[in-house]
Design an enzyme around this catalytic site. Structure first.
Site, PDB file in Angstrom:
ATOM      1  N   GLU A 283       7.122   3.733   4.913  1.00 34.53           N
ATOM      2  CA  GLU A 283       6.872   5.105   5.364  1.00 34.53           C
ATOM      3  C   GLU A 283       7.665   5.445   6.619  1.00 34.53           C
ATOM      4  O   GLU A 283       7.144   6.028   7.561  1.00 34.53           O
ATOM      5  CB  GLU A 283       5.371   5.322   5.596  1.00 34.53           C
TER       6      GLU A 283
ATOM      7  N   ASP B  51      -2.815   3.059  -2.845  1.00 35.92           N
ATOM      8  CA  ASP B  51      -3.238   3.295  -1.465  1.00 35.92           C
ATOM      9  C   ASP B  51      -4.726   3.598  -1.345  1.00 35.92           C
ATOM     10  O   ASP B  51      -5.088   4.764  -1.177  1.00 35.92           O
ATOM     11  CB  ASP B  51      -2.419   4.458  -0.880  1.00 35.92           C
TER      12      ASP B  51
ATOM     13  N   GLU C  74     -10.507   7.472   4.232  1.00 30.82           N
ATOM     14  CA  GLU C  74      -9.384   8.402   4.106  1.00 30.82           C
ATOM     15  C   GLU C  74      -9.410   9.133   2.765  1.00 30.82           C
ATOM     16  O   GLU C  74      -9.154  10.327   2.697  1.00 30.82           O
ATOM     17  CB  GLU C  74      -8.068   7.615   4.248  1.00 30.82           C
TER      18      GLU C  74
HETATM   19  C1  GCV Z   1      -1.203   4.039   9.011  1.00 40.29           C
HETATM   20  C2  GCV Z   1      -1.437   5.672   4.045  1.00 40.29           C
HETATM   21  C3  GCV Z   1      -2.039   6.529   5.120  1.00 40.29           C
HETATM   22  C4  GCV Z   1      -1.263   6.424   6.406  1.00 40.29           C
HETATM   23  C5  GCV Z   1      -1.203   4.950   6.806  1.00 40.29           C
HETATM   24  C6  GCV Z   1      -0.537   4.172   5.676  1.00 40.29           C
HETATM   25  C7  GCV Z   1      -0.492   2.685   5.958  1.00 40.29           C
HETATM   26  O1  GCV Z   1      -0.228   6.200   3.623  1.00 40.29           O
HETATM   27  O2  GCV Z   1      -2.097   7.851   4.673  1.00 40.29           O
HETATM   28  O3  GCV Z   1      -1.924   7.184   7.387  1.00 40.29           O
HETATM   29  O4  GCV Z   1      -0.521   4.759   8.017  1.00 40.29           O
HETATM   30  O5  GCV Z   1      -1.267   4.357   4.500  1.00 40.29           O
HETATM   31  O6  GCV Z   1      -1.392   1.992   5.498  1.00 40.29           O
HETATM   32  O7  GCV Z   1       0.418   2.219   6.612  1.00 40.29           O
END
Ligand code: GCV
Length: 676
Positions: free
Chosen positions: A267, A340, A368
């Site tokens: 990411e 995820d 989340e």
């Molecule tokens: C900390 C997902 C979440 C992100 C998170 C990422 C990760 O994409 O939406 O907020 O980032 O996972 O676990 O690195």
């Protein structure tokens, strides 16, 4: 007269405050002994032992207790043995921390009203490192945090030490959690600045007597950003030296520092691939500098790429070729599922696939993708489903629990992690019931053989009451709550059809053209005139081939795929006949409807609990259930009305009619920002 009124007011208000139940005590509601009783003996002295003695003297009301260090094999770790007779209890352990854990277990059992006069038990942890991952930023915000700001007051440290730090350590120690990563995996390089390390040292000092080691998430570009080097290439000698010096600086301050957690080339975060190196090259460089101090590297496998035809395949493709190339103080941290933290995913195919590399699970406590801190979702069943999944990596019985706890393959150390749901809200987790997820993670990290039911039972008795009229219905509600959330959000293997950025409500129509396809709901559900679901069989992305036989065959065949994952692995025709004779479209409708009804039932169940629970927590939970109920209808209407534009089939007569217009639902934009 004025004053008199004032006093009357105080008379009314003070008792209310005295008995206010705000959830701040978590499950730690040990009764306080009226007289300080010196009933505890021990043959060892240390700050850890002092805590054990203090807790028992203050809260234990049973027979006298001996805490004794004894000889046990190394494999016993921080385990303990309890021998209880009506006259005396002896707790035996190899370490002081083992004695502290034994003491907390006694207090926990006392609070659960267990019979403590005649029993023996032996306990030892399933995993060596039982770690919370905080996604806390240095500015006090928390990524995906729904319980207020960060507990860590970086501005005040190292001078002002919040009493919450010790309360946090105590709560963790009471269930055996022994490690914490303080900061977000999207890590600021500043975390490693000298002034911040001095603050971290203070937290480590507070946590140490409770047996909790501190770890940090580190940014791979730290040498370049903090050290002004020309790059952060792991093969650059200056970069290696920078990390070596940094490790030495850290260990001078914190001699028992745990190690690093790293999100690299994921990411948009920097990583070794920026320099044409592999994950192993990057991880090994860090492992080498931590090795002399006994530190470890937890290297995350959460990688996916915009050019991949299926996000769910990427981690396996990048990591399996590196098997055997990682140092022995590295452990690969893998999310429970390949996408995820969705309400339901199959297990991640990387588990078991790297036979010469240590692996650990990453769960997510912060909700989340499960209604944030508004929805009641007890996660132990999700954790168990994952840990008990058979990967078949080494034949039948190769469960994720056995792969990661060292049973199947010798491992230098074993670990399990979860993204914390803790903030500075008075009740710590936003929703009173979200405390149960923190508790459940700790208990399963200690003993992954415990059942979801037993853990719920303990938690309810400790947090509320042991009255059966409360325990049984509330336990049923908790135990079904995860499946209920799946039903009203993403049944049959649907996934990632959340509104973008904040991931709160539904947005199955979401198509973020121009950004990343693999952040768009339409990428995941693939609805069209023919049917619904992501074809991951040989005719599709072939993600099924990442699973060991017989799972690749099982998931590759629509007839043998479990129906709760059918839309994960297949593009299923709307009229496909499910096992009970319904069409897939009808099954989808009934699942959403069931989810809504289940939440309504929780409202009724909770309504009847009023006599057994304090008013504050009763009304808090009642209000949250109202939100959850409305949200469930929102999910059902949004998903069914939207998918109906493809299925062109009627919603079965016997389920509740939609109460929203699709066009209105499409206009909802919640004011919660986030990047993906
Ligand atoms: C900390 C997902 C979440 C992100 C998170 C990422 C990760 O994409 O939406 O907020 O980032 O996972 O676990 O690195």
């Amino acid at each position: 007269m004025q004053n008199f009124r004032h006093y009357i007011f105080l008379f009314i208000i003070i008792p209310l405050f005295t008995f206010a139940e705000d959830g701040s005590q978590l499950w730690l509601r040990y009764p306080v002994n009226q007289k300080l009783r010196s009933i505890v003996n021990s043959n060892s002295k240390s700050p850890t032992l002092e805590i054990a003695k203090k807790e028992l003297n203050k809260h234990w009301s049973g027979q006298p207790i001996d805490l004794k260090i004894d000889k046990f094999p190394d494999s016993f770790k921080d385990g303990y043995k309890i021998i209880s007779t009506p006259k005396k209890i002896t707790v035996l352990a190899k370490t002081d921390l083992g004695l502290l854990y034994g003491s907390y277990n006694l207090l926990n059992l006392q609070q659960q009203k267990a019979n403590l006069t005649n029993f023996n038990l032996v306990e030892k942890p399933s995993f060596d490192v039982r770690i919370l991952n905080h996604w806390d930023n240095l500015d006090g915000s928390i990524e995906r945090g729904y319980a207020g700001h960060s507990l860590w007051k970086w501005e005040d440290l190292p001078n002002i030490i919040s009493p919450k730090y010790e309360e946090y350590a105590r709560a963790n120690a009471s269930i055996g959690i022994n490690a914490t990563v303080l900061n977000n995996v999207n890590a600021s390089p500043n975390m490693l600045r000298g002034d911040y390390l001095k603050k971290v040292k203070i937290l480590a000092d507070v946590f140490r007597p409770y047996g909790i080691k501190v770890y940090l998430s580190v940014n791979f570009s730290s040498p370049k950003v903090l050290g002004n080097l020309k790059d952060s290439d792991p093969f650059n000698k200056d970069v290696q030296k920078w990390w070596k010096d940094k490790a030495s600086e850290i260990y001078k301050l914190i001699p028992d520092f745990g190690g690093f957690l790293v999100k690299a080339n994921s990411e948009g975060e920097p990583g070794p691939q920026d320099y044409g190196r592999t994950h192993a090259d990057g991880a090994n460089m860090m492992a080498d500098v931590l090795k002399p101090y006994g530190g470890i590297v937890m290297w995350r496998a959460f990688v996916y790429s915009p050019s991949s035809d299926d996000r769910a395949k990427q981690a396996y493709l990048e990591f399996t070729p590196l098997d055997g190339k990682f140092r022995d103080n590295i452990i690969i941290q893998i999310k429970n599922g390949p996408v995820d933290f969705q309400p339901r995913e199959p297990f991640h195919p990387l588990f078991g696939a790297m036979k010469n590399t240590s692996q650990m699970v990453e769960f997510q406590l912060t909700q989340e993708y499960l209604g944030h801190s508004n929805h009641l979702v007890y996660l132990a069943p999700l954790f168990k489903e994952n840990l008990d999944s058979d990967t078949y990596s080494d034949g039948k019985g190769s469960t994720i629990a056995k792969i990661t706890d060292g049973t199947l393959r010798p491992a230098k150390f074993t670990a399990i992690s979860a993204v914390a749901n803790i903030g500075e809200d008075t009740n710590w987790t936003g929703h009173h019931f979200a405390q149960s997820n923190w508790y459940a993670f700790g208990r399963l990290a200690w003993n992954h053989n415990l059942s979801s039911e037993q853990i719920a039972d303990e938690w309810i008795k400790m947090t509320f009451t042991d009255d059966k009229k409360f325990v049984n219905p509330v336990k049923d509600m908790m135990l079904t709550s995860r499946e209920t959330a799946v039903d009203y959000m993403m049944p049959l293997g649907l996934h990632h059809i959340f509104a973008g950025m904040h991931h709160y409500g539904p947005e199955p129509w979401g198509d973020y053209k121009g950004t990343r396809a693999d952040w768009s709901p339409v990428y995941y559900h693939r609805a069209d005139a023919e049917g619904l679901g992501f074809d991951r069989t040989k005719t599709g992305s072939d993600a099924v081939s990442e699973y060991f036989p017989p799972l690749n065959e099982m998931y590759g065949n629509i007839k043998t795929t479990p129906e709760n994952l059918i839309l994960w692995f297949h593009h299923v025709p709307w009229d496909y006949k499910m096992k009970d004779g319904k069409t897939m479209w009808e099954a989808l409708c009934y699942k959403y409807d069931l989810g809504v009804h289940e939440v309504r039932d929780y409202q009724k169940v909770w309504g009847k609990m009023q006599p057994y629970v304090d008013n504050e927590r009763f009304t808090d939970v009642q209000s949250k259930l109202k939100i959850q109920s409305k949200d469930a209808v929102w999910w059902k209407d949004a998903c069914l009305l939207y998918f109906q534009t493809f299925s062109k089939r009627p919603i079965p007569d016997d389920i509740e009619r939609p109460v929203n217009e699709l066009e209105d639902l499409k206009k909802i934009k919640l004011p919660m920002g986030h990047h993906n």
